[in-house]
Motif scaffolding. Structure first.
Motif, PDB file in Angstrom:
ATOM      1  N   UNK A 290       0.824  -1.208   0.000  1.00 57.07           N
ATOM      2  CA  UNK A 290       0.000   0.000   0.000  1.00 57.07           C
ATOM      3  C   UNK A 290       0.859   1.260   0.000  1.00 57.07           C
ATOM      4  N   UNK A 291       1.920   1.258   0.797  1.00 57.03           N
ATOM      5  CA  UNK A 291       2.789   2.428   0.848  1.00 57.03           C
ATOM      6  C   UNK A 291       3.459   2.681  -0.499  1.00 57.03           C
ATOM      7  N   UNK A 292       3.982   1.624  -1.098  1.00 64.28           N
ATOM      8  CA  UNK A 292       4.699   1.778  -2.364  1.00 64.28           C
ATOM      9  C   UNK A 292       3.742   2.117  -3.498  1.00 64.28           C
ATOM     10  N   UNK A 293       2.573   1.477  -3.503  1.00 66.48           N
ATOM     11  CA  UNK A 293       1.589   1.755  -4.545  1.00 66.48           C
ATOM     12  C   UNK A 293       1.085   3.192  -4.490  1.00 66.48           C
ATOM     13  N   UNK A 294       1.145   3.813  -3.307  1.00 63.08           N
ATOM     14  CA  UNK A 294       0.622   5.170  -3.159  1.00 63.08           C
ATOM     15  C   UNK A 294       1.549   6.225  -3.755  1.00 63.08           C
ATOM     16  N   UNK A 295       2.763   5.834  -4.127  1.00 63.09           N
ATOM     17  CA  UNK A 295       3.703   6.780  -4.725  1.00 63.09           C
ATOM     18  C   UNK A 295       3.453   6.873  -6.222  1.00 63.09           C
ATOM     19  N   UNK A 296       3.060   8.034  -6.736  1.00 58.37           N
ATOM     20  CA  UNK A 296       2.775   8.175  -8.170  1.00 58.37           C
ATOM     21  C   UNK A 296       3.994   7.844  -9.018  1.00 58.37           C
ATOM     22  N   UNK A 297       3.752   7.298 -10.195  1.00 61.29           N
ATOM     23  CA  UNK A 297       4.851   6.858 -11.056  1.00 61.29           C
ATOM     24  C   UNK A 297       5.727   8.026 -11.485  1.00 61.29           C
ATOM     25  N   UNK A 298       5.152   9.234 -11.634  1.00 62.76           N
ATOM     26  CA  UNK A 298       5.988  10.358 -12.030  1.00 62.76           C
ATOM     27  C   UNK A 298       6.944  10.745 -10.904  1.00 62.76           C
ATOM     28  N   UNK A 299       6.549  10.542  -9.647  1.00 64.15           N
ATOM     29  CA  UNK A 299       7.446  10.787  -8.523  1.00 64.15           C
ATOM     30  C   UNK A 299       8.541   9.732  -8.490  1.00 64.15           C
ATOM     31  N   UNK A 300       8.167   8.480  -8.737  1.00 60.11           N
ATOM     32  CA  UNK A 300       9.157   7.404  -8.827  1.00 60.11           C
ATOM     33  C   UNK A 300      10.208   7.769  -9.863  1.00 60.11           C
ATOM     34  N   UNK A 301       9.754   8.253 -11.027  1.00 63.45           N
ATOM     35  CA  UNK A 301      10.664   8.594 -12.118  1.00 63.45           C
ATOM     36  C   UNK A 301      11.562   9.772 -11.763  1.00 63.45           C
ATOM     37  N   UNK A 302      11.017  10.759 -11.074  1.00 60.62           N
ATOM     38  CA  UNK A 302      11.785  11.963 -10.750  1.00 60.62           C
ATOM     39  C   UNK A 302      12.945  11.672  -9.813  1.00 60.62           C
ATOM     40  N   UNK A 303      12.725  10.802  -8.836  1.00 57.96           N
ATOM     41  CA  UNK A 303      13.728  10.587  -7.803  1.00 57.96           C
ATOM     42  C   UNK A 303      14.777   9.551  -8.181  1.00 57.96           C
ATOM     43  N   UNK A 304      14.458   8.629  -9.074  1.00 64.54           N
ATOM     44  CA  UNK A 304      15.368   7.524  -9.356  1.00 64.54           C
ATOM     45  C   UNK A 304      16.776   7.979  -9.754  1.00 64.54           C
ATOM     46  N   UNK A 305      16.930   8.954 -10.657  1.00 70.06           N
ATOM     47  CA  UNK A 305      18.289   9.335 -11.068  1.00 70.06           C
ATOM     48  C   UNK A 305      19.142   9.880  -9.929  1.00 70.06           C
ATOM     49  N   UNK A 306      18.519  10.400  -8.882  1.00 72.75           N
ATOM     50  CA  UNK A 306      19.279  11.005  -7.788  1.00 72.75           C
ATOM     51  C   UNK A 306      20.164   9.994  -7.074  1.00 72.75           C
ATOM     52  N   UNK A 307      19.791   8.722  -7.105  1.00 70.88           N
ATOM     53  CA  UNK A 307      20.527   7.734  -6.327  1.00 70.88           C
ATOM     54  C   UNK A 307      21.888   7.410  -6.936  1.00 70.88           C
ATOM     55  N   UNK A 308      21.979   7.393  -8.246  1.00 70.04           N
ATOM     56  CA  UNK A 308      23.278   7.116  -8.865  1.00 70.04           C
ATOM     57  C   UNK A 308      24.234   8.288  -8.694  1.00 70.04           C
ATOM     58  N   UNK A 309      23.694   9.476  -8.425  1.00 68.45           N
ATOM     59  CA  UNK A 309      24.534  10.655  -8.214  1.00 68.45           C
ATOM     60  C   UNK A 309      24.910  10.834  -6.745  1.00 68.45           C
ATOM     61  N   UNK A 310      24.280  10.080  -5.868  1.00 66.02           N
ATOM     62  CA  UNK A 310      24.507  10.225  -4.431  1.00 66.02           C
ATOM     63  C   UNK A 310      25.884   9.693  -4.037  1.00 66.02           C
ATOM     64  N   UNK A 311      26.745  10.578  -3.553  1.00 67.32           N
ATOM     65  CA  UNK A 311      28.063  10.201  -3.031  1.00 67.32           C
ATOM     66  C   UNK A 311      28.335  11.076  -1.822  1.00 67.32           C
ATOM     67  N   UNK A 312      28.143  10.533  -0.639  1.00 65.99           N
ATOM     68  CA  UNK A 312      28.280  11.325   0.571  1.00 65.99           C
ATOM     69  C   UNK A 312      29.171  10.644   1.618  1.00 65.99           C
ATOM     70  N   UNK A 313      30.091   9.820   1.150  1.00 66.30           N
ATOM     71  CA  UNK A 313      30.996   9.160   2.089  1.00 66.30           C
ATOM     72  C   UNK A 313      31.813  10.145   2.899  1.00 66.30           C
ATOM     73  N   UNK A 314      32.276  11.217   2.263  1.00 66.85           N
ATOM     74  CA  UNK A 314      33.102  12.198   2.969  1.00 66.85           C
ATOM     75  C   UNK A 314      32.295  12.960   4.019  1.00 66.85           C
TER      76      UNK A 314
END
Length: 402
Positions: A290-314
């Motif tokens: 239910x939680x995952x289904x409630x997230x609109x597909x356009x929101x899923x699409x918007x956020x996905x690219x951010x994860x490959x750019x995430x580098x915060x080890x420092x």
């Protein structure tokens, strides 16, 4: 000839995409096929509704509030307070505690702020909320475009979603919901990345206000190398096409949402595979759906690219020396436990907990263990600044040692 070669390449890529998606969905599809052969759609829908009504998952509510992000997006949060308890004088370790309240004043209460993961919302902390309420002041918030928060205005205008922006959103929530006193920052998955981005951008705040930090099923970077449980070739193919495919799907949101509803059983199998490492109560599994289904597909699409750019080890160096918890399931396919081990190596004062047999939603799958570990973290953080600690919190913290 060139045109023929181009067509060949296109179909070759399509084949790789199909292979990647096929591997992800194969196990789920097999189960769905068997289910469809024995159970009618109407019966399945009644079963889903029955599971939805089985437990109070996602129904806990606090005092509502909103914070305004830098782009004007309204961020929704809820606060749960606790009755103050008597403790000794605040220590000198955090001089701002004494200075803000004056000599002889009661110590400021500690606030725990929970940041949820991708495609979830604040209700994903249901089991932790149920265990901690009444024992600690807590803030639960919905990240932009998720839950009850407003769709990100920058994103609605065509801008990208970034983890750095989420870190600034967290600062807005802290300013509105916890304007004074020590805070403990806890993040699951994307929420942990939000905390890292916050620390990177606001190191002075961390030094003055943050008393502890908890990272659950998250990563400090290198997510592009995660295989998602796929063969290497399939993982590479999926990573290559997923951003473009999601962008197309996001532009056809209404059509895609209808397709999601029509193939709900297949998606349920995929959600189970990537959420849990073991069998869970069907009502808990349905809660995750239910939680995952409630997230609109356009929101899923918007956020996905951010994860490959995430580098915060420092950025983790800003948090070094604080009481900490780093926890993950060893069956997590989305943010593998090795990523948590890397975080813990940069936070030697943090407790590292790897949960055998648990997946990405370890907060659902092994809530008692997670709750006890969080209570211990909060108690240690409170003690480090001599903030009030309720007896119930200490009892919960020691429950995991029994």
């Amino acid at each position: 000839m060139a045109e023929q070669v181009g067509v060949g390449v296109k179909w070759e890529r399509a084949g790789l995409v199909g292979a990647a998606i096929g591997v992800v969905a194969a196990g789920a599809a097999a189960g769905v096929a068997i289910e469809r052969a024995t159970v009618g759609r109407g019966v399945r829908r009644k079963a889903q509704l029955a599971l939805d009504a089985t437990g109070p998952y996602g129904t806990l509510r606090g005092v509502p509030g909103t914070a305004t992000a830098e782009d004007g997006t309204e961020l929704y949060f809820e606060t749960e307070d606790v009755t103050p308890v008597e403790v000794a004088e605040p220590s000198a370790r955090r001089g701002w505690l004494r200075g803000r309240r004056g000599v002889g004043a009661a110590p400021l209460p500690l606030t725990v702020v929970f940041s949820h993961g991708y495609c979830l919302n604040q209700d994903s902390w249901h089991f932790q909320r149920a265990a901690l309420r009444g024992s600690v002041r807590a803030v639960y918030w919905d990240q932009r475009s998720h839950g009850r928060s407003e769709r990100g205005r920058d994103q609605a205008a065509g801008g990208p979603a970034t983890i750095d922006q989420l870190g600034r959103d967290l600062k807005a929530v802290l300013d509105a919901a916890a304007p004074e006193g020590p805070v403990v920052l806890v993040g699951h998955s994307m929420g942990g990345m939000t905390v890292m981005a916050f620390a990177d951008q606001y190191p002075d705040y961390v030094r003055e206000r943050v008393a502890g930090v908890g990272f659950i099923s998250t990563s400090s970077g290198k997510l592009a190398a995660v295989t998602l449980g796929l063969p290497a070739a399939g993982a590479r193919a999926f990573r290559a096409v997923a951003p473009g495919l999601l962008k197309i799907m996001g532009s056809q949101a209404e059509l895609v949402e209808r397709a999601r509803r029509a193939t709900a059983e297949l998606f349920a199998g995929i959600i189970k595979r990537y959420s849990f490492g073991s069998d869970v109560d069907p009502s808990v599994g349905r809660f995750a759906e239910r939680l995952i289904e409630s997230t609109p597909i356009d929101v899923v699409a918007e956020f996905y690219p951010a994860f490959t750019e995430h580098e915060k080890g420092d950025a983790l160096a800003v948090l070094d020396g604080l009481p900490g918890l780093v926890l993950a399931g060893d069956k997590d396919l989305l943010t593998p436990s090795a990523h948590s081990t890397e975080i813990a190596e940069k936070l030697p004062d943090a407790e590292l907990v790897i949960v055998p047999g648990a997946g990405h939603l370890v907060i659902f799958e092994r809530p008692e263990l997670v709750n006890s570990a969080l209570a211990l973290l909060i108690a240690h953080a409170a003690d480090s600044v001599q903030a009030p600690v309720a007896d119930g919190l200490r009892e919960l913290a020691t429950a995991g040692e029994a």
